[in-house]
Structure formats: C-alpha cells, structure tokens
Scaffold this active site. Structure first.
Site, short mmCIF file in Angstrom:
data_model
loop_
_atom_site.label_atom_id
_atom_site.label_comp_id
_atom_site.label_asym_id
_atom_site.label_seq_id
_atom_site.Cartn_x
_atom_site.Cartn_y
_atom_site.Cartn_z
N GLY A 1 27.50 5.15 84.00
CA GLY A 1 28.28 5.58 82.85
C GLY A 1 28.41 7.10 82.81
N SER A 2 28.43 7.64 81.61
CA SER A 2 28.79 9.05 81.44
C SER A 2 27.77 10.05 81.95
CB SER A 2 29.09 9.32 79.97
OG SER A 2 30.28 8.67 79.57
N VAL A 3 26.54 9.64 82.27
CA VAL A 3 25.62 10.61 82.88
C VAL A 3 26.14 11.07 84.24
CG1 VAL A 3 23.54 9.89 81.64
CG2 VAL A 3 24.14 8.76 83.79
N PHE A 4 27.01 10.24 84.86
CA PHE A 4 27.60 10.63 86.14
C PHE A 4 28.61 11.76 85.97
CE2 PHE A 4 30.53 10.10 89.77
CZ PHE A 4 29.62 10.09 90.82
N LYS A 5 29.05 12.01 84.75
CA LYS A 5 29.99 13.11 84.52
C LYS A 5 29.39 14.46 84.91
CE LYS A 5 32.48 10.68 80.87
NZ LYS A 5 32.65 10.47 79.42
#
Length: 483
Positions: A217-221
């Site tokens: 999810g958004s931690v990959f951003k």
C-alpha cells in the site's frame, strides 16, 4: 571337484564378495547420508547427548538445554516462549525447525567447522563437548512493545538499528509455544506439531520475513518518491496533479483517492504534500511518468529482489517485471502485484534514516564458546546505497511532515522528531485492508527504524488505516528503544 560343488563354491564366494562390498559402502560411502537421516535414532540420541548452546536476548537465555535422567540426556526449554518463538524456532527429536535453531543448528549443536579447534581441545582436556551460545541483537523492551502492540491481531513488526542493520525486534503474530513441540514424549510432540500445522492462522509462519507476502500500500510511496527525487526531475515542492480520480490509459477504470476527494482544493499538490496526505492520484501519475524501469531499479536499491540471510532466509520482495500503464500507476502506490515482507519495509525506512545507505540486517551479534570466549562477532555490512544523502535528507523532511501534519500523527513522540509513512493496502474485494506504518526516530539522529503491518486492520473494522492501527504500535516500539 565335481561341477555342482564348484558352482556352489562360486556362489558362496560371490555372496561373501557382495557382503564385503555392501559393508564397505555402508561404513564409508553412505555413512554421512545415513548419519544425517532424520529417522536415524542413534545419531539423534548422540546429538541430544551433547549440551546444545543457549540463545541469548540481552543476558537472558530464551533457549537452553536442561539435563535430564532419560536417554536423551538434555531437554530443550524456552523462556518467554511465544514472545521469541519465531526467533528461536524449536529443537526436538524430529530435528531443528525454524528460527535460529534451524539456521544456526551447526553452531548450536557444536558440529560447525568454526568450532573445530574447540572440539580438538575438548578431546585433550576431557571437557564434555557442547554447542556455542548465540547472543542476539534483540532489544527485549522493543520486542515486548511490538508483541503487546499487536495483541491478538495477525501481523508482524520489525525494528532495525539503521546505522548497523542489527535487528532490534522481530515479531510475528499469532505465535506458538515451542515447549509443546520440544518434549521427549514423541507421540505428544507429533500431535502438537500436527495441530499447529493445521491451524488456519498458521502460527508456525514467520510473517516478518516470509509466508504469503503483503501488498505494501501507501508505505511504498516512499520508494516512488525516492525514484522521483533521484531522477533529478523532481523536488519536494514539484507540482503534481491531485484530482479525486486519475484517468488511466488503456482502460475505463480510474484510480481514486482513499477518501474519494481531491488532494487539495486546487487539484494540484506538491510532492511533499502528496506524501503528507497520501495522495493516490498524484503518485499514480508520478509512477507512469517515471516509468517501470525507474521504479523497479529504485526498489532494487532498497533490497527488493534480494534474499538476505539474517541468518534465517528472508523471502525476496518484488515489483512485477512487466507493467502496462494502469498496472504501473497501481504499483506506484504499492498495489497491483507489489509484494513485500515487513523486514523489507523496515529496510526502506532504515535506508532513508541512514543517509541513503541500506545496511545488511543481522540477528546474531556474537558466537560464544563454552569457555565464554568470543568465536565470532558481527561486523555491520553495507548492502547498497539506495539514494544519495541529499535525497535521503529530503525524504526525511517529507516523512517528518507526514507525522507532524499528515496521516501519521498518532506516531508523534513528545520532544522527539519522528519520520514516518502510513499505508492502507487492499488485498481482495470485500476484505478489509491491511494497516501499515514505517518510521524512524529521532529523525535527526536515528536510533531505530520500524515497520508494522496489521492484517485486515486488526479490530479496527471500518476505521482501518495505517495511521489509526499501525502507527501507535510503531510509536510504542520507538519509545521503548529511546527510553
């Protein structure tokens, strides 16, 4: 000599020759294979007769061998068993399974070549042979904070020292009691082991480093932002589109934001603000502009695709090899088929914290002989330079803003600057999202980097989000270390 007698003599000679050959093969050629068979009772009893080395957390043994009066000579026992089960694994009459018991079996049993001179010395001094003791890098306060934070929820938490790569905590939930599968009652041990393997929650799986990997999810951003900053075409204040929905090429499907709204009243947002509010549309558009190669190469610099040994093998995290534009947009926000371990996401946080340098994670600080001499000591090893110090500094400021002003407020620690990123990862229609948080603290002199994932958002129900569910757990872990 008549013909029948002569034939009989040839037969007897042939039988003796066959017996001689088979005995030679068994004693010399196949000896090591036979000794290594898991069902070789004599070999296992001989192994049990040697005192197995301890596994230490701090100065306390969480795995040790206790003398017994039965044929096994020693009983393997575990303290704080569920807290450290995935670190220790277990050792029983069926062999070493999981954790350090399996990965460092030769050291713990005393059979390692590293202990050769010690074994020779034991022959001359008459000392009873014993295995080496392993001193781990774990911080018991951080380990307990992680376990307490997860509670009954399925998930995992990892903490690293970003400057060395030392693993400060590694918790996988649900856990199990290794004492129940390390006894000498073989029937009971087998029954308990079979029960564990059949549990739907799979307590034997170390979710921190393996099992079914998670969408981040958004931690990959953070990885996508690193790729953008490293390209030289973007800065923290670069303007990105942030509409409520992003039109995707090649399909009628759109990419929406989590709350269904635009990321700002103007529909435009800076790269930093996109990270602060976790703007899907901005990062989806950014991913398509950067391209699949840039995204994969940046991920690889953080360790994606590697299978590090800590010394347990960590399952490689991955970004898909072939991506069309819609898939690339989804991958840039940590969805589609991007899959990670919590260990990998802790390495991403640690790499940013350590001025862009990712260190090789390790769990064993030192190997200690029975005479308390240090046989081997860990040396911190650089794995890669994921980003330049300048890019790492910019990412740190952006992640601090996430905690100060954005989705990560529940990770704030009074008097300490915390850098972090939330994530809410979808993993199937009709299923609640996984809650993620990665972070490090203090932001200006990092002592700990953390990754936490709570499967299906734990007990949060419709309130599932990384900021609400995972960030408080990471905060507890960071506070435990900083105290």
């Amino acid at each position: 000599m008549n013909t029948p007698v002569r034939r009989l003599s040839f037969l007897v000679a042939a039988l003796f020759a066959a017996l001689l050959v088979s005995t030679t093969l068994i004693q010399y050629v196949f000896a090591s294979d036979l000794n290594g068979r898991p069902d070789n009772r004599r070999t296992l009893l001989a192994t049990y007769a040697r005192e197995r080395g301890e596994i230490l957390v701090g100065q306390n043994p969480v795995a040790k061998s206790v003398p017994t009066d039965d044929e096994f000579k020693y009983q393997r026992t575990y303290d704080d068993p569920e807290l450290y089960a995935h670190v220790t694994g277990f050792y029983s009459f069926f062999g070493a399974v999981g954790g350090l018991e399996q990965s460092e079996n030769s050291l713990l049993s005393g059979a390692s070549d590293k202990l050769f001179y010690r074994r020779v010395s034991d022959l001359f001094t008459g000392r009873r042979p014993s295995g080496a003791t392993l001193e781990t890098t774990l911080d018991p306060a951080v380990q307990k904070a992680a376990a307490d934070g997860l509670g009954d929820a399925r998930g995992a938490a990892v903490a690293l020292d970003p400057k060395t790569g030392a693993i400060l905590a590694m918790v996988s939930n649900p856990s199990f009691d290794p004492n129940t599968v390390a006894g000498h009652d073989l029937g009971t041990v087998d029954k308990n082991y079979q029960a564990l393997t059949k549990e739907s929650d799979r307590p034997l799986v170390n979710r921190a480093i393996g099992g079914d990997l998670y969408p981040p999810g958004s931690v990959f951003k953070v990885v996508t932002a690193a790729a953008a900053l490293s390209s030289g075409d973007y800065a923290a204040d670069s303007e990105l589109p942030g509409p409520a929905e992003l039109d995707l090429p090649l399909t009628d499907t759109t990419l929406p934001n989590h709350d269904g709204g635009a990321c700002s009243p103007s529909g435009k947002v800076s790269l930093e603000q996109a990270l602060v509010v976790s703007c899907n549309t901005a990062f989806g558009d950014l991913g398509m502009k950067l391209g699949a190669d840039a995204l994969r190469e940046q991920a690889a610099k953080f360790g994606f695709g590697d299978a590090p040994s800590v010394p347990m093998r960590v399952t490689p995290s991955s970004v898909p090899a072939e991506l069309d534009q819609p898939q690339l947009a989804q991958s840039a926000i940590g969805q589609y088929d991007v899959r990670v371990t919590p260990m990998q996401m802790a390495m991403v946080a640690a790499g940013v914290a350590n001025q862009g340098v990712v260190m090789q994670p390790y769990l064993v600080q030192s190997v200690i002989g029975s005479d308390l001499s240090v046989i081997e000591s860990a040396e911190p090893t650089e794995l890669s330079e994921a980003v330049t110090p300048e890019v790492a500094s910019t990412l740190t400021d952006m992640m601090v803003a996430v905690v100060d002003d954005g989705t990560g407020r529940r990770a704030q620690i009074s008097g300490t600057k915390v850098a972090g990123k939330t994530g809410t990862a979808e993993h199937g229609k009709g299923r609640r999202a996984h809650a993620w948080f990665i972070s490090f603290a203090p932001a200006d002199d990092p002592k700990i980097a953390v990754a936490v994932v709570v499967e299906d958002g734990g007990t949060a129900g419709s309130e599932t989000s990384g900021g609400a569910v995972a960030a408080p757990i990471a905060k507890q872990m960071m506070e435990a270390r900083l105290k």
